[in-house]
Design an enzyme around this catalytic site. Structure first.
Site: not given
Ligand SMILES: [Fe+2]
Length: 245
Positions: A110, A150
């Site tokens: 992110y 992830y």
């Molecule tokens: Fe997420």
């Protein structure tokens, strides 16, 4: 379109089509959910109808997350086009609604300080989030890259999130909001994801999974297309998001 009204005037959804309050192995559900029954607070006209005209307060038009300017280089990864309709419980379009989305880059990282510990690389050309407005048919569309999976930090079970896009939808007023996640069809990690599988009912889970469309239908041929309708209320409503990772 039906006038705004209190939530209890709409057909209720089956609780099994929405996330369970407590999910074994997903310890955040213990700390982020109320332990006692909620106290119902009647919604008044103030909460139901305002503030309105969110599009004036929240700039929209950021529909391409794959590059920082129209002529700039694109982010790494599989470019995708995601489009769909925002619908109410009767299948009617929700027009002029502000839709916000955010997701990890193709490497699964992110663009956010909270993800600074991730060993995955950043992508200088990836915007990380966007905001669009639904049209008169309730349609929305955005271009981005397919997010990577992830690992969820601080989880002993090595839980990997499947590729997913976080989506927030505003209704007529600021208090009318649905936050959900969109998943990609056929990903093996979907089967073991604690957030997607927090929804007990298979029909409910299916409402969070997009449909891949024919690539020949795409405006740019190197994009994979996905269709994803979102229903904001009623018995066919899209599952809302529990505490996210
Ligand atoms: Fe997420």
């Amino acid at each position: 379109m039906r006038a705004p009204g209190p939530p209890d005037q709409f057909s209720p959804y089956d609780a099994a089509t929405q996330p369970a309050a407590l999910v074994p192995d997903y310890k955040e559900t213990l700390t982020r959910n109320p332990a006692r029954a909620l106290i119902a607070r009647p919604a008044t006209l103030t909460e139901i109808t305002g503030p309105t005209h969110l599009a004036r307060k929240l700039p929209t038009g950021m529909r391409d997350l794959s590059r920082k300017n129209p002529d700039g280089p694109r982010a790494m990864g599989q470019h995708i086009l995601v489009r769909g309709r925002l619908l109410d419980e009767d299948g009617l379009p929700v027009r002029g609604s502000v839709i916000e989305l955010w997701h990890a880059n193709a490497a699964g990282r992110y663009l956010h300080p909270m993800d600074a510990q991730s060993p995955a690389p950043l992508d200088d050309n990836f915007l990380g989030s966007g905001r669009v407005l639904t049209d008169q048919e309730g349609r929305y569309e955005f271009v981005t890259v397919k997010p990577g999976a992830y690992p969820v930090p601080n989880h002993a079970e090595r839980w990997w999130r499947p590729p997913h896009i976080h989506i927030s939808v505003f209704g007529e007023g600021f208090m009318s909001r649905l936050v959900t996640q969109m998943f990609f069809p056929g990903d093996p990690l979907n089967e073991v994801d604690l957030i997607l599988n927090a929804v007990p009912d298979a029909k409910g889970r299916a409402r969070m999974v997009a449909r891949q469309t024919a690539m020949m239908d795409m405006p740019v041929l190197n994009m994979v297309g996905y269709e994803h309708d979102i229903v904001v209320r009623g018995e066919r409503s899209t599952p809302f998001e529990k505490p996210h990772a």
